[in-house]
Design a protein around this motif. Structure first.
Motif, short mmCIF file in Angstrom:
data_model
loop_
_atom_site.label_atom_id
_atom_site.label_comp_id
_atom_site.label_asym_id
_atom_site.label_seq_id
_atom_site.Cartn_x
_atom_site.Cartn_y
_atom_site.Cartn_z
N LEU A 1 -11.74 15.40 -4.32
CA LEU A 1 -12.07 15.40 -2.89
C LEU A 1 -12.58 14.05 -2.43
O LEU A 1 -12.24 13.60 -1.33
CB LEU A 1 -13.13 16.46 -2.59
CG LEU A 1 -12.65 17.87 -2.30
CD1 LEU A 1 -13.77 18.69 -1.72
CD2 LEU A 1 -11.46 17.89 -1.34
N ASN B 1 -11.85 11.14 -3.69
CA ASN B 1 -10.69 10.25 -3.61
C ASN B 1 -9.92 10.46 -2.31
O ASN B 1 -9.47 9.52 -1.66
CB ASN B 1 -9.70 10.53 -4.76
CG ASN B 1 -10.19 9.95 -6.07
OD1 ASN B 1 -9.83 10.43 -7.13
ND2 ASN B 1 -11.02 8.93 -5.98
N LEU B 2 -9.77 11.74 -1.98
CA LEU B 2 -9.04 12.09 -0.77
C LEU B 2 -9.75 11.49 0.45
O LEU B 2 -9.13 10.93 1.34
CB LEU B 2 -8.99 13.61 -0.65
CG LEU B 2 -7.82 14.22 0.09
CD1 LEU B 2 -6.53 13.94 -0.64
CD2 LEU B 2 -8.01 15.73 0.21
N GLU B 3 -11.07 11.59 0.43
CA GLU B 3 -11.86 11.05 1.52
C GLU B 3 -11.66 9.52 1.64
O GLU B 3 -11.52 8.99 2.73
CB GLU B 3 -13.34 11.37 1.27
CG GLU B 3 -14.20 11.12 2.47
CD GLU B 3 -15.30 12.16 2.58
OE1 GLU B 3 -15.82 12.58 1.53
OE2 GLU B 3 -15.62 12.56 3.72
N LEU C 1 0.81 -1.22 0.00
CA LEU C 1 0.00 0.00 0.00
C LEU C 1 0.84 1.27 0.00
O LEU C 1 0.35 2.34 -0.33
CB LEU C 1 -0.90 0.02 1.24
CG LEU C 1 -1.92 -1.11 1.36
CD1 LEU C 1 -2.63 -1.05 2.70
CD2 LEU C 1 -2.93 -0.99 0.23
N ASP D 1 -3.65 8.99 14.04
CA ASP D 1 -4.65 8.47 13.13
C ASP D 1 -5.98 9.24 13.27
O ASP D 1 -6.51 9.78 12.31
CB ASP D 1 -4.83 6.98 13.47
CG ASP D 1 -5.83 6.31 12.57
OD1 ASP D 1 -6.24 6.94 11.59
OD2 ASP D 1 -6.19 5.16 12.85
N PHE E 1 -11.22 20.23 3.74
CA PHE E 1 -12.66 20.36 3.46
C PHE E 1 -13.24 21.71 3.86
O PHE E 1 -14.37 22.00 3.53
CB PHE E 1 -13.43 19.20 4.12
CG PHE E 1 -13.34 17.94 3.33
CD1 PHE E 1 -12.18 17.18 3.34
CD2 PHE E 1 -14.39 17.51 2.54
CE1 PHE E 1 -12.06 16.02 2.59
CE2 PHE E 1 -14.29 16.34 1.78
CZ PHE E 1 -13.14 15.60 1.81
N LEU F 1 -6.99 4.77 5.75
CA LEU F 1 -5.80 4.99 6.57
C LEU F 1 -5.80 4.13 7.81
O LEU F 1 -4.87 3.38 8.09
CB LEU F 1 -5.81 6.47 6.97
CG LEU F 1 -4.48 7.14 7.18
CD1 LEU F 1 -3.60 6.97 5.96
CD2 LEU F 1 -4.71 8.61 7.46
N SER F 2 -6.89 4.24 8.56
CA SER F 2 -6.96 3.66 9.87
C SER F 2 -6.81 2.14 9.85
O SER F 2 -6.03 1.57 10.60
CB SER F 2 -8.32 4.03 10.44
OG SER F 2 -8.26 3.99 11.80
N GLN G 1 -9.00 7.87 0.70
CA GLN G 1 -7.65 7.63 1.23
C GLN G 1 -7.66 7.74 2.76
O GLN G 1 -7.04 6.95 3.45
CB GLN G 1 -6.67 8.67 0.68
CG GLN G 1 -6.53 8.62 -0.81
CD GLN G 1 -5.26 7.89 -1.25
OE1 GLN G 1 -4.81 6.99 -0.57
NE2 GLN G 1 -4.70 8.29 -2.37
N PHE G 2 -8.36 8.74 3.26
CA PHE G 2 -8.45 8.93 4.71
C PHE G 2 -9.18 7.75 5.35
O PHE G 2 -8.79 7.28 6.41
CB PHE G 2 -9.15 10.23 5.05
CG PHE G 2 -8.23 11.41 5.10
CD1 PHE G 2 -7.30 11.55 6.14
CD2 PHE G 2 -8.27 12.38 4.13
CE1 PHE G 2 -6.44 12.62 6.19
CE2 PHE G 2 -7.41 13.47 4.17
CZ PHE G 2 -6.50 13.59 5.20
N ARG H 1 -6.21 0.06 7.01
CA ARG H 1 -5.32 -0.59 6.05
C ARG H 1 -3.92 0.04 6.02
O ARG H 1 -2.95 -0.59 6.41
CB ARG H 1 -5.94 -0.57 4.66
CG ARG H 1 -7.01 -1.63 4.46
CD ARG H 1 -7.89 -1.36 3.26
NE ARG H 1 -7.14 -1.09 2.02
CZ ARG H 1 -6.59 -2.04 1.29
NH1 ARG H 1 -6.68 -3.30 1.63
NH2 ARG H 1 -5.93 -1.72 0.18
N THR H 2 -3.87 1.29 5.56
CA THR H 2 -2.58 1.92 5.32
C THR H 2 -1.71 1.95 6.57
O THR H 2 -0.53 1.63 6.53
CB THR H 2 -2.80 3.36 4.82
OG1 THR H 2 -3.91 3.36 3.93
CG2 THR H 2 -1.59 3.87 4.10
#
Lengths: 273, 313
Positions: free
Chosen positions: B261, B263-265, A145, A230, A242, B271-272, B267-268, B274-275
């Motif tokens: 936007l 896409n960005l959401e 990833l 996180d 946003f 995060l928790s 990614q966020f 997976r990434t």
């Protein structure tokens, strides 16, 4: 010095090494203070005798040489390098073994090192626990990833005992630095980088020994820092984006459009009376 | 050990940096200032360089580059609005075209002030024909920016074929949107920049868009965390008679920026679970907290085995 620390807090965390190098060049007289007050990603060295890696920091440094926690030898070689007293060295060896297992379970890879020393006042002892993980594709990443992914944790813990040796007093300062860039080609680069530092102080019974107590504290602290980054820190950067550009089509009472709609409705109601 | 380390460093003889090196370090810090914080960084740099002449040199080199790269906007003294500093409007280092009011703003980069405004000369402006098109894109853009970017600035420049006199040819307008915020009391700041090159081919009744969006966000309450993301987009839209070309083009921009936007959401959201796992898991592979008391046992057993077998690993 204050200006130097302020500028370190403002520079992008991903450029912190370059920023520190620049400050060192600019303020050579303050180099030791600069180095001790700003955390940098950890460097890795290898202990050929034990065929293991170890991490470098101020606490295993003597001159230009760094001591391996495995063989306790300095590299480059140093005849009279500082060594921890025998009892602390034993704790150090145990700690390195146990934290390696801890690291494997939480990090699925990476390098860890623990260094133990006698503080200047001669009371109790101090230790630092270092963990480094490269979670990128090229490193120890398992899920493909991350194009870039580094985690550096630095825990410094001071330990004192009460007179009856029933309780230990622990003072922990922890810093986590991370930098990640996701590997998704289609959506373009997405990078987060940052560092946070927290402190905690507590007294714990010595029934299971210092290593057990230190381990629990560090485990708790690492989870807190990870969740903080996180949930809080990354969440805040998302909020910033946003508010710069509102997600149109999503109506909320506080959004710009939401508010202007509210005003319009209130006006219309006023007019219709 | 501490003493020894400090002793070693302090014994070293320092080599004083040359003036040029000091200036370039100062410039580097200024250019890397997070959104909205260049003045705070400038204060630090002034202190660090100690010599105000060196600071002035660093500032005069860094600010023009920083201001244009960050697309800052400055209030114009005649009350006609703001001038957006971009490379598309840069006539020379201190003169910037303001297409909306057909004027030229004179800028003091280091003070981040617009000191003077004059009407643009004819050769600085597009033909009446191209201006008509630019104007209709600008009107649609203003409406969109007002809705989506609180406090944002935008401008539409003619970047190719600005002297075209009549319909049937090819020309390009560049759409720029810039928004930034800095709120020290909330420990946050950020900037959004999007640049869209729009090539209009009237024979084909089409416009092709090439754009880049980039965002940067900084949160620094008891820490220092920064987000950076960018993405390039391409799109082609049809310009039909009877439909307002400006609206068609701006609708496409709005759509692509919303895609960015969301896409960005995503990614966020990843995060928790997976990434972040690639760096450190929430819980160990065993899914329970680490058994410190047992681990000690385990490592002791290991050690004993090691002593007996004479194997160190």
């Amino acid at each position: 010095m204050e200006a130097a620390m302020d500028i370190m807090r403002r520079m992008p965390p991903s450029l912190s090494q370059q920023a520190l190098d620049s400050l060192l060049a600019l303020l050579p007289a303050h180099s030791s203070e600069l180095l001790s007050r700003s955390d940098q990603p950890l460097q890795v060295a290898s202990d050929e005798e034990f065929d293991k890696h170890y991490l470098l920091c101020d606490y295993n440094r003597d001159g230009d040489s760094y001591r391996s926690p495995w063989s306790s030898k300095y590299k480059p070689e140093l005849e009279d390098g500082v060594q921890p007293p025998a009892e602390l060295r034993k704790l150090e060896q145990e700690a390195n073994e146990v934290f390696s297992i801890y690291r494997d379970q939480y990090y699925e890879g990476g390098v860890s090192s623990v260094y133990v020393w006698e503080p200047e006042d001669g009371k109790g002892f101090a230790a630092c626990v270092l963990i480094k993980k490269d979670g990128s594709d090229a490193g120890d990443g398992r899920r493909g990833l991350l194009q870039e992914g580094s985690w550096d944790a630095i825990h410094v813990i001071e330990v004192k005992e009460d007179q009856e040796r029933q309780f230990g007093h622990y003072c922990l300062t922890s810093t986590v630095m991370l930098a990640l860039t996701t590997a998704n080609q289609a959506t373009g680069p997405f990078s987060l980088s940052g560092s946070i530092t927290r402190q905690m102080e507590t007294d714990l019974a010595l029934e299971h020994g210092h290593l057990c107590n230190m381990g629990r504290l560090i485990e708790e602290m690492e989870s807190k820092l990870r969740n903080g980054l996180d949930q809080v820190y990354f969440g805040k950067t998302k909020e910033v984006v946003f508010t710069l550009r509102e997600p149109l089509g999503v109506l909320t009472a506080t959004s710009h459009i939401g508010q202007s709609l509210q005003r319009r409705i209130v006006n219309d109601l006023g007019r219709s009376r | 050990m501490e003493d020894r380390i400090q002793g070693n460093l302090e014994e070293t003889e320092y080599e004083e940096l040359g003036d040029d090196q000091k200036v370039s370090i100062g410039k580097w810090f200024l250019l890397n200032a997070p959104p909205g914080q260049v003045l705070q960084v400038a204060k630090d740099v002034r202190e660090l360089l100690t010599d105000s002449q060196l600071y002035d040199r660093a500032a005069s080199e860094a600010f023009p580059e920083y201001n244009v790269r960050s697309m800052i906007s400055l209030e114009m003294p005649d009350g006609s609005g703001k001038v957006l500093l971009t490379k598309f409007g840069e006539l020379d280092r201190s003169h910037f075209l303001v297409p909306r009011t057909a004027s030229v703003a004179v800028v003091d980069h280091v003070k981040q002030m617009c000191t003077e405004v004059r009407p643009a000369d004819d050769e600085e402006l597009p033909s009446a024909y191209v201006e008509g098109f630019r104007f209709c894109v600008d009107v649609a853009l203003l409406k969109y920016v007002d809705e989506a970017f609180q406090g944002g600035e935008c401008s539409v420049y003619c970047t190719k074929g600005k002297d075209l006199e009549k319909s049937g040819g090819e020309f390009e307008v560049t759409v720029v949107i810039s928004n930034s915020s800095y709120s020290p009391k909330n420990f946050r700041g950020g900037c959004w920049q999007s640049v869209w090159g729009v090539l209009i081919n009237e024979e084909l009744h089409s416009a092709s868009l090439q754009g880049t969006i980039s965002v940067n966000a900084h949160y620094f309450e008891e820490g220092n965390v920064q987000l950076q993301s960018s993405r390039a987009f391409n799109d082609t839209v049809l310009l039909q008679d009877g439909k307002d070309a400006g609206t068609v083009i701006v609708n496409s921009i709005e759509h692509l920026e919303s895609v960015f936007l969301s896409n960005l959401e995503e990614q966020f959201a990843n995060l928790s679970d997976r990434t972040f796992k690639e760096l450190r898991r929430k819980l160990p592979v065993t899914r329970t907290l680490f058994a410190w008391d047992k681990a000690l046992q385990l490592s002791l057993t290991r050690e004993i085995t090691r002593e007996f077998s004479g194997n160190r690993r």
